[in-house]
Design an enzyme around this catalytic site. Structure first.
Site, PDB file in Angstrom:
ATOM      1  N   GLU A 130       0.841  -1.208   0.000  1.00  9.07           N
ATOM      2  CA  GLU A 130       0.000   0.000   0.000  1.00  9.07           C
ATOM      3  C   GLU A 130       0.874   1.254   0.000  1.00  9.07           C
ATOM      4  OE1 GLU A 130      -3.024   1.415   3.255  1.00  9.07           O
ATOM      5  OE2 GLU A 130      -4.150   0.265   1.752  1.00  9.07           O
TER       6      GLU A 130
ATOM      7  N   HIS B 183       5.334 -26.677   2.648  1.00  9.98           N
ATOM      8  CA  HIS B 183       4.339 -27.642   2.181  1.00  9.98           C
ATOM      9  C   HIS B 183       3.259 -26.955   1.367  1.00  9.98           C
ATOM     10  CE1 HIS B 183       6.038 -30.755   4.835  1.00  9.98           C
ATOM     11  NE2 HIS B 183       6.324 -29.703   5.605  1.00  9.98           N
TER      12      HIS B 183
END
Ligand code: F6P
Length: 544
Positions: A350, A381
């Site tokens: 932002e 994972h």
């Protein structure tokens, strides 16, 4: 080569032409002192940035570019309260929030520093009342739970900080509600007693639709329980727009104000940090401020070649500008830092997700990257496959803590994975080596040759590793301030304003018009046919 006659960018282009041919493995072979040379400690943090595709000379050229971009003067402008936020004609006051009594901030308006000190006194008083169970609700029972209602910078910093730090023995449970989807606040409220729940409405503007809708939901829930009894003690407002909070119905004595010059995503150090102070205690909150102040002093005083925020900023700039990287991964190997990637997403994207320079000209290259992340080893994972064998250059920031509060004192497993990931990303594994071991283990050569190509890891993925001895209010403050200043430096390198966010306004305006359509099951002829089609589909599938 005489740098002074060559434009800094052209010098860096030449560096890139050279360095893109050299592997990280080779850079370490060429210079065994890389770790000593490219690592430093500051404000309680240790940074190893040796696993980057840079040499001394490159770094000298990057620093040359930073000076040519006017970084020294911009740093002074930041700390002196100048309008570094040029489009809103405001300063960026987050450093002054940390220790406004420091003579380093003498240039800040004394009225501002007085208000900062005053808000800390109010926070102290409120925290004491809550901790001592002296804050009573409408039925004269002490408050037992806090619900913090806010979004973006009025939410992510407090959330990440309260998750990261040890709770004060007298802390009250703090629940966070940010989503406009009432499912979130309802799930929270059904676990709470309206008589003993205090709501913090955190909103710098006090106009944010999501926050005010959720606050209305809370007010209705409380009113159902309290009937006509006075519920004003159950609402605190934290805002830069006092009048909006008063008009909303918050008692003047329960409004904690902060300056317009404090950016939302830079506001955890202000009254927006009240839930942090309630959770960890005011002493720890002041330590949080002090840690950030330590990083401020380091950032303001350290030479650029030994300046942690400048180093991180220049490295990120180097990959974006020359290696055309468009993403950056934040990988904390500590469950307590699980919301840090989300917090840094807003801070970075932002602030610097911009395409126009301060002077109104288009930017001359890419700016902020897509920042993402997940705690380790969860990310391993999920997306680490792409980091190891994908087609993108994605610089990774590994952040690990050495000591833990957890019952399982041994962090060895986490640390082993953290260091293994950064090493594996750097060194990779060649198809030739893999093929040899497959054949050695009895695989038929042709099959081994093909499989080896699939199992090969290219390597050369750059990373930084930040080690924190112990996650405390001070080191958390330093860590968050480190990334605030990294973000600021990159904004200077791109000559953009890191403190406004005009890009979020258009969506809000369009949503207002669409809300009217949805309320009346209508479409408007000037709408694009996609939106019209979607609205019609929704109307057809809305239960009457
Ligand atoms: O995302 C836009 C934004 O204005 C952020 O900059 C800010 O942190 C968030 O919305 C919430 O704004 P407020 O604190 O005014 O409710």
């Amino acid at each position: 080569m005489n740098m002074l006659k060559t434009h800094p960018i052209d010098t860096l282009k030449l560096d890139h032409e050279h360095l893109k041919q050299i592997s990280l493995k080779q850079l370490f072979a060429d210079d065994p002192s890389r770790f000593q040379k490219f690592s430093l400690k500051a404000a309680g943090l240790f940074l190893d940035y040796s696993k980057n595709r840079i040499t001394d000379l490159t770094f000298t050229h990057l620093i040359y570019f930073a000076n040519a971009a006017g970084l020294p003067a911009q740093i002074e402008a930041l700390f002196s309260g100048e309008w570094v936020n040029n489009t809103e004609e405001r300063p960026a006051l987050h450093p002054a929030l940390r220790d406004s009594s420091d003579p380093a901030f003498s240039a800040i308006d004394p009225q501002v520093t007085a208000k900062i000190q005053e808000s800390l006194v109010i926070m102290q008083d409120w925290v004491t009342q809550l901790h001592d169970r002296q804050w009573l609700g409408y039925s004269q029972k002490p408050i037992t739970d806090i619900v913090h209602i806010g979004i973006g910078g009025s939410y992510l910093g407090p959330l990440a900080s309260t998750e990261a730090l040890m709770k004060h023995p007298k802390a009250l449970p703090c629940h966070f509600a940010a989503s406009i989807d009432s499912v979130e606040i309802e799930a929270i409220l059904q676990t709470l007693n309206p008589e003993t729940t205090l709501f913090i409405i955190a909103s710098k503007t006090f106009t944010t639709q999501e926050t005010l809708l959720t606050a209305e939901h809370a007010k209705t829930w409380l009113r159902q329980s309290a009937g006509t009894q006075d519920i004003s003690k159950h609402f605190i407002a934290i805002t830069a727009n006092i009048q909006n909070a008063i008009d909303y119905g918050i008692s003047n004595k329960q409004i904690l104000a902060f300056e317009h010059g404090v950016g939302g995503r830079y506001s955890s150090w202000s009254g927006i940090g009240l839930p942090i102070a309630i959770c960890v205690g005011m002493t720890a909150f002041r330590a949080f401020l002090a840690g950030a102040h330590d990083m401020d002093l380091h950032f303001r005083n350290a030479p650029f070649h030994a300046n942690m925020p400048v180093i991180l900023a220049l490295l990120g700039f180097w990959y974006i500008q020359f290696f055309k990287s468009t993403h950056h991964a934040i990988l904390p190997y500590d469950y307590r830092l699980r919301s840090l990637p989300r917090y840094l997403q807003q801070l970075d994207m932002e602030s610097n997700g911009k395409c126009v320079q301060k002077n109104g000209e288009p930017v001359w290259g890419n700016t902020a990257p897509v920042l993402f992340g997940e705690i380790g080893t969860n990310g391993q994972h999920s997306f680490h496959q792409l980091l190891f064998q994908g087609t993108h250059v994605i610089p990774c920031d590994f952040i690990a803590t050495i000591q833990s509060e957890a019952l399982e004192k041994d962090r060895s497993v986490l640390l082993s994975h953290c260091l293994a990931q950064s090493q594996g990303l750097m060194l990779g594994k060649s198809a030739r080596d893999i093929e040899g071991s497959l054949i050695q283990n009895g695989m038929e050569p042709q099959k081994a040759q093909l499989l080896a190509k699939h199992k090969a890891i290219p390597g050369n993925q750059p990373s930084n590793t930040l080690l924190i001895s112990k996650l405390t209010p001070q080191t958390l403050g330093s860590l968050m301030a480190l990334y605030e200043h990294k973000t600021f430096v990159q904004g200077v390198l791109w000559n953009i304003n890191s403190f406004d966010q005009w890009g979020v306004e258009l969506g809000k305006d369009i949503a207002k018009e669409l809300l009217a359509c949805l309320k009346n099951h209508t479409t408007t002829p000037h709408q694009d046919v996609s939106t019209q089609g979607l609205l019609d589909y929704i109307y057809k599938h809305t239960a009457n």
